[in-house]
Design a protein around this motif. Structure first.
Motif, PDB file in Angstrom:
ATOM      1  N   ILE A  97     -18.956   4.257 -41.908  1.00 35.87           N
ATOM      2  CA  ILE A  97     -18.331   5.280 -42.749  1.00 35.87           C
ATOM      3  C   ILE A  97     -17.062   5.695 -42.027  1.00 35.87           C
ATOM      4  CG2 ILE A  97     -18.572   7.532 -43.825  1.00 35.87           C
ATOM      5  CD1 ILE A  97     -21.653   7.076 -43.647  1.00 35.87           C
ATOM      6  N   HIS A  98     -15.924   5.569 -42.703  1.00 33.92           N
ATOM      7  CA  HIS A  98     -14.642   5.800 -42.045  1.00 33.92           C
ATOM      8  C   HIS A  98     -13.708   6.604 -42.942  1.00 33.92           C
ATOM      9  CE1 HIS A  98     -11.347   4.957 -39.299  1.00 33.92           C
ATOM     10  NE2 HIS A  98     -10.606   4.590 -40.325  1.00 33.92           N
ATOM     11  N   LYS A  99     -12.944   7.485 -42.329  1.00 39.63           N
ATOM     12  CA  LYS A  99     -11.910   8.238 -43.038  1.00 39.63           C
ATOM     13  C   LYS A  99     -10.557   7.719 -42.569  1.00 39.63           C
ATOM     14  CE  LYS A  99     -10.097  12.828 -43.996  1.00 39.63           C
ATOM     15  NZ  LYS A  99      -8.717  12.423 -43.968  1.00 39.63           N
ATOM     16  N   HIS A 100      -9.829   7.076 -43.460  1.00 34.53           N
ATOM     17  CA  HIS A 100      -8.503   6.562 -43.141  1.00 34.53           C
ATOM     18  C   HIS A 100      -7.483   7.697 -43.158  1.00 34.53           C
ATOM     19  CE1 HIS A 100      -9.540   2.294 -43.438  1.00 34.53           C
ATOM     20  NE2 HIS A 100     -10.325   2.638 -44.439  1.00 34.53           N
ATOM     21  N   THR A 101      -6.452   7.569 -42.333  1.00 32.12           N
ATOM     22  CA  THR A 101      -5.345   8.508 -42.393  1.00 32.12           C
ATOM     23  C   THR A 101      -4.739   8.425 -43.787  1.00 32.12           C
ATOM     24  OG1 THR A 101      -4.891   8.146 -40.060  1.00 32.12           O
ATOM     25  CG2 THR A 101      -3.113   9.126 -41.347  1.00 32.12           C
ATOM     26  N   GLY A 102      -4.462   9.554 -44.366  1.00 34.64           N
ATOM     27  CA  GLY A 102      -3.888   9.574 -45.709  1.00 34.64           C
ATOM     28  C   GLY A 102      -4.921   9.707 -46.807  1.00 34.64           C
ATOM     29  N   GLN A 103      -6.191   9.466 -46.510  1.00 28.17           N
ATOM     30  CA  GLN A 103      -7.227   9.672 -47.525  1.00 28.17           C
ATOM     31  C   GLN A 103      -7.413  11.176 -47.731  1.00 28.17           C
ATOM     32  OE1 GLN A 103     -10.623   7.360 -45.952  1.00 28.17           O
ATOM     33  NE2 GLN A 103     -10.613   6.222 -47.881  1.00 28.17           N
ATOM     34  N   ALA A 104      -7.790  11.545 -48.928  1.00 26.09           N
ATOM     35  CA  ALA A 104      -8.082  12.946 -49.225  1.00 26.09           C
ATOM     36  C   ALA A 104      -9.162  13.456 -48.269  1.00 26.09           C
ATOM     37  CB  ALA A 104      -8.539  13.079 -50.676  1.00 26.09           C
ATOM     38  N   GLU A 105      -9.194  14.756 -48.058  1.00 25.76           N
ATOM     39  CA  GLU A 105     -10.105  15.360 -47.082  1.00 25.76           C
ATOM     40  C   GLU A 105     -11.549  14.902 -47.247  1.00 25.76           C
ATOM     41  OE1 GLU A 105     -11.513  17.318 -43.928  1.00 25.76           O
ATOM     42  OE2 GLU A 105      -9.404  17.090 -44.418  1.00 25.76           O
ATOM     43  N   GLU A 106     -12.025  14.810 -48.467  1.00 24.59           N
ATOM     44  CA  GLU A 106     -13.429  14.453 -48.693  1.00 24.59           C
ATOM     45  C   GLU A 106     -13.638  12.949 -48.895  1.00 24.59           C
ATOM     46  OE1 GLU A 106     -14.129  16.968 -52.070  1.00 24.59           O
ATOM     47  OE2 GLU A 106     -15.031  18.504 -50.797  1.00 24.59           O
ATOM     48  N   GLU A 107     -12.573  12.167 -48.947  1.00 22.47           N
ATOM     49  CA  GLU A 107     -12.693  10.740 -49.247  1.00 22.47           C
ATOM     50  C   GLU A 107     -13.059   9.947 -47.993  1.00 22.47           C
ATOM     51  OE1 GLU A 107      -9.878   7.179 -50.971  1.00 22.47           O
ATOM     52  OE2 GLU A 107      -9.513   9.212 -51.665  1.00 22.47           O
ATOM     53  N   ARG A 108     -13.968   9.007 -48.164  1.00 25.84           N
ATOM     54  CA  ARG A 108     -14.396   8.112 -47.084  1.00 25.84           C
ATOM     55  C   ARG A 108     -14.503   6.698 -47.641  1.00 25.84           C
ATOM     56  NH1 ARG A 108     -13.699  12.483 -45.339  1.00 25.84           N
ATOM     57  NH2 ARG A 108     -14.888  13.658 -43.822  1.00 25.84           N
ATOM     58  N   THR A 109     -14.486   5.731 -46.738  1.00 25.75           N
ATOM     59  CA  THR A 109     -14.740   4.348 -47.110  1.00 25.75           C
ATOM     60  C   THR A 109     -16.022   3.910 -46.408  1.00 25.75           C
ATOM     61  OG1 THR A 109     -12.389   3.900 -47.322  1.00 25.75           O
ATOM     62  CG2 THR A 109     -13.844   1.987 -47.124  1.00 25.75           C
ATOM     63  N   VAL A 110     -17.000   3.462 -47.187  1.00 26.12           N
ATOM     64  CA  VAL A 110     -18.253   2.946 -46.645  1.00 26.12           C
ATOM     65  C   VAL A 110     -18.155   1.427 -46.689  1.00 26.12           C
ATOM     66  CG1 VAL A 110     -20.765   2.831 -46.922  1.00 26.12           C
ATOM     67  CG2 VAL A 110     -19.534   4.952 -47.483  1.00 26.12           C
ATOM     68  N   SER A 111     -18.341   0.789 -45.539  1.00 25.91           N
ATOM     69  CA  SER A 111     -18.241  -0.666 -45.442  1.00 25.91           C
ATOM     70  C   SER A 111     -19.562  -1.244 -44.957  1.00 25.91           C
ATOM     71  CB  SER A 111     -17.143  -1.062 -44.452  1.00 25.91           C
ATOM     72  OG  SER A 111     -15.924  -0.477 -44.804  1.00 25.91           O
ATOM     73  N   VAL A 112     -20.009  -2.315 -45.587  1.00 27.16           N
ATOM     74  CA  VAL A 112     -21.172  -3.057 -45.115  1.00 27.16           C
ATOM     75  C   VAL A 112     -20.637  -4.102 -44.144  1.00 27.16           C
ATOM     76  CG1 VAL A 112     -23.122  -4.518 -45.754  1.00 27.16           C
ATOM     77  CG2 VAL A 112     -22.370  -2.695 -47.304  1.00 27.16           C
ATOM     78  N   LEU A 113     -20.914  -3.916 -42.841  1.00 29.58           N
ATOM     79  CA  LEU A 113     -20.416  -4.827 -41.815  1.00 29.58           C
ATOM     80  C   LEU A 113     -21.366  -5.993 -41.578  1.00 29.58           C
ATOM     81  CD1 LEU A 113     -19.120  -2.247 -39.168  1.00 29.58           C
ATOM     82  CD2 LEU A 113     -17.850  -3.374 -41.008  1.00 29.58           C
ATOM     83  N   LYS A 114     -22.644  -5.756 -41.824  1.00 30.52           N
ATOM     84  CA  LYS A 114     -23.649  -6.819 -41.678  1.00 30.52           C
ATOM     85  C   LYS A 114     -24.702  -6.610 -42.744  1.00 30.52           C
ATOM     86  CE  LYS A 114     -27.249  -8.657 -38.682  1.00 30.52           C
ATOM     87  NZ  LYS A 114     -27.919  -8.581 -37.376  1.00 30.52           N
ATOM     88  N   ASN A 115     -25.126  -7.710 -43.361  1.00 31.45           N
ATOM     89  CA  ASN A 115     -26.168  -7.642 -44.370  1.00 31.45           C
ATOM     90  C   ASN A 115     -26.913  -8.972 -44.357  1.00 31.45           C
ATOM     91  OD1 ASN A 115     -27.818  -7.352 -46.559  1.00 31.45           O
ATOM     92  ND2 ASN A 115     -26.184  -6.877 -48.015  1.00 31.45           N
ATOM     93  N   ARG A 116     -28.085  -8.984 -43.780  1.00 30.78           N
ATOM     94  CA  ARG A 116     -28.860 -10.225 -43.689  1.00 30.78           C
ATOM     95  C   ARG A 116     -29.288 -10.753 -45.049  1.00 30.78           C
ATOM     96  NH1 ARG A 116     -32.700  -9.128 -38.510  1.00 30.78           N
ATOM     97  NH2 ARG A 116     -31.111  -9.565 -36.969  1.00 30.78           N
ATOM     98  N   GLU A 117     -29.343  -9.883 -46.042  1.00 30.19           N
ATOM     99  CA  GLU A 117     -29.881 -10.286 -47.335  1.00 30.19           C
ATOM    100  C   GLU A 117     -28.866 -10.243 -48.466  1.00 30.19           C
ATOM    101  OE1 GLU A 117     -33.503  -8.212 -48.179  1.00 30.19           O
ATOM    102  OE2 GLU A 117     -34.226  -8.464 -46.142  1.00 30.19           O
ATOM    103  N   GLY A 118     -27.596 -10.142 -48.146  1.00 34.29           N
ATOM    104  CA  GLY A 118     -26.635 -10.041 -49.243  1.00 34.29           C
ATOM    105  C   GLY A 118     -25.199 -10.116 -48.777  1.00 34.29           C
ATOM    106  N   ILE A 119     -24.319  -9.626 -49.637  1.00 32.72           N
ATOM    107  CA  ILE A 119     -22.887  -9.739 -49.379  1.00 32.72           C
ATOM    108  C   ILE A 119     -22.358  -8.501 -48.661  1.00 32.72           C
ATOM    109  CG2 ILE A 119     -22.531 -11.251 -51.375  1.00 32.72           C
ATOM    110  CD1 ILE A 119     -21.442  -8.853 -52.905  1.00 32.72           C
TER     111      ILE A 119
END
Length: 142
Positions: A97-119
C-alpha cells in the motif's frame, strides 16, 4: 489477542483456534520475539506450517527497509522488505500500500507484488481513516 507473544507462545495460541478457515492478523512479523538469530525466517516458517496444519489464514504486516522509503515517488519493491527473502519465500500473497507524491490525501495505490495463485494487479483506492473504509476508485490495472 492484543498482546506481544514470543514465537513459541504465538504458535501454541494459534493451535487453540478451533474454527477452520479462521483469519488471524499479525501486525508486525519482525517484532515477534524469538531466541533464534534468524528470527524472521524461523517465525515466518513456523507460522506458515501452523496455517497449513490448522487450515487457517493469516495476514501479516511487515516493514520495508528504511532505504526503500527515502524516495517518496518510487514505491518500495518486494526485495526491499526487511528480512525480504524469508518473508517472500513463505508468503502466498504480498501486497504493498503506497501513497505517491501528488496523490490526494486519502488516495493510495494497492499493488499485488506476489500472488502464487493469480495475476499481479494495481488498484487505486481511497482510504477513509475515520471509519477505516477502503473505496475502489477505478477498475484494476495490471
Amino acid at each position: 489477542i492484543d498482546q506481544t507473544l514470543n514465537d513459541t507462545d504465538l504458535i501454541e495460541t494459534l493451535k487453540q483456534i478451533s474454527e477452520p478457515e479462521a483469519l488471524v492478523f499479525i501486525d508486525y512479523i519482525q517484532k515477534v520475539p524469538s531466541k533464534s538469530e534468524r528470527k524472521t525466517a524461523i517465525v515466518s516458517n513456523k507460522l506458515q506450517a501452523v496455517c497449513k496444519d490448522l487450515n487457517i489464514y493469516m495476514i501479516i504486516g511487515a516493514q520495508f527497509n528504511r532505504a526503500a522509503t527515502m524516495d517518496k515517488d518510487t514505491p518500495p519493491e518486494m526485495y526491499q522488505l526487511k528480512d525480504a527473502s524469508e518473508i517472500e519465500q513463505d508468503a502466498s500473497l504480498i501486497l504493498r500500500i503506497h501513497k505517491h507524491t501528488g496523490q490526494a490525501e486519502e488516495e493510495r495505490t494497492v499493488s499485488v507484488l506476489k500472488n502464487r495463485e493469480g495475476i499481479l494487479k494495481e488498484q487505486k483506492v481511497l482510504f477513509k481513516g475515520a471509519d477505516t473504509s477502503i473505496i475502489q476508485l477505478e477498475q484494476y490495472t495490471t
